[in-house]
Write a protein that holds these residues in place. Structure first.
Motif: not given
Length: 335
Positions: A294-307
């Motif tokens: 949810r946090e990634c999508l809220q930030k507009g990220l296309k992938e996870s910085p953790v994985i």
């Protein structure tokens, strides 16, 4: 705004994911649809978990405009088709691990997500547990000194579980359990590519890997090793050792709540889930990865910085190399 989930597959892992999501605030997460290949199973799942829509095909869920993100909980060989279907329909995707049976499958999914500018993540839920985040902090602070070795074990007798020994479904220890061990080693060593991979293993009578030990040599003279097994109980712990001490994640290391750093014991209890039953150990801990998506999508990220996707590709490469070293191939490898 609530993130609107669609659940692809009505199996055990999807059931746990759903049980967990219903414990989270409805203002943050809502499940709008579930799909199974059998409509009656989808309807039964929807009734049990209070989901408004049930579909008898994955295609219908992918086309549903209310679904923002698809959770793929199918068996390993069905991951690729389900992920590509949902990406093609413009959905963000959280796919259970392992993302693919082999490296080619993972690369195809990653390329599709990137070409469409859509979010894709491999559901390595372990990385989001507070105990694992605490371990990352310990490593970042240099508490253990110069790192030397990581050791991980994950083994249970799963020979009574058909999926675990089913060659056609890419069963065996490596893809189911070994990936947990491998991702720990990769996390500690910053997602680097190993310089050398050695493996020995025992083959199960059905053709899947039974018990495997792997040694990974990394740049700088450090190494990691792991053992995974579907026929023997192992310690199910992770140890990271350096020149100033050792840190351990205790059993169950794949969903850990206890971290020991240089002899100091710390506990990280899971959120309460009163009256809820999960199929898998510490299933409520899936909430950490769900909130991360949810946090990634809220930030507009296309992938996870953790994985990151490049690490999902690397994990698939390593697992494939290990399988080749011990002579294990699956039907999907011939495609």
């Amino acid at each position: 705004m609530a993130l609107r989930w669609g659940i692809v597959s009505a199996g055990l892992i999807s059931s746990d994911f759903m049980t967990m999501l219903r414990m989270l605030p409805r203002s943050e997460h809502q499940v709008v649809a579930v799909a199974a290949r059998d409509l009656s199973r989808a309807k039964e799942f929807a009734k049990k978990h209070d989901i408004p829509k049930a579909y008898g095909s994955y295609e219908e869920l992918a086309k549903d405009p209310d679904v923002e993100v698809a959770y793929i909980g199918t068996q390993h060989p069905q991951h690729k088709a389900a992920v590509l279907l949902c990406l093609t329909a413009g959905k963000a995707v959280l796919c259970e691990k392992p993302m693919g049976v082999n490296a080619a499958e993972v690369r195809e999914m990653v390329a599709e997500a990137r070409s469409r500018g859509l979010f894709l993540m491999e559901a390595i839920w372990t990385r989001f547990f507070p105990a694992v985040e605490a371990l990352r902090s310990v490593l970042a602070q240099g508490t253990l000194g110069d790192l030397r070795v990581v050791r991980a074990e994950f083994g249970k007798n799963l020979t009574h579980v058909h999926r675990a020994t089913d060659w056609a479904q890419a069963g065996g220890g490596l893809l189911d359990l070994g990936i947990y061990c491998l991702q720990f080693i990769s996390m500690v060593f910053g997602g680097q590519k190993p310089e050398k991979i050695s493996a020995v293993g025992r083959r199960h009578e059905t053709g899947v890997d039974d018990t495997v030990t792997v040694i990974l040599q990394y740049p700088g003279g450090v190494h990691g090793s792991f053992t995974c097994s579907i026929s023997a109980q192992l310690s199910n712990t992770v140890a990271v050792s350096g020149t100033k001490g050792m840190a351990q994640l205790l059993d169950p290391c794949w969903s850990p709540t206890e971290l020991v750093v240089k002899g100091e014991h710390k506990e990280f209890p899971l959120p309460p889930a009163p009256g809820k039953e999960f199929n898998f150990t510490n299933g409520m801990g899936m909430c950490y990865e769900a909130n991360h998506v949810r946090e990634c999508l809220q930030k507009g990220l296309k992938e996870s910085p953790v994985i990151p996707l490049v690490e999902s590709e690397l994990l698939a490469d390593i697992l494939e190399e290990v399988r080749k070293a011990i002579g294990i191939t699956f039907p999907q490898d011939k495609c």
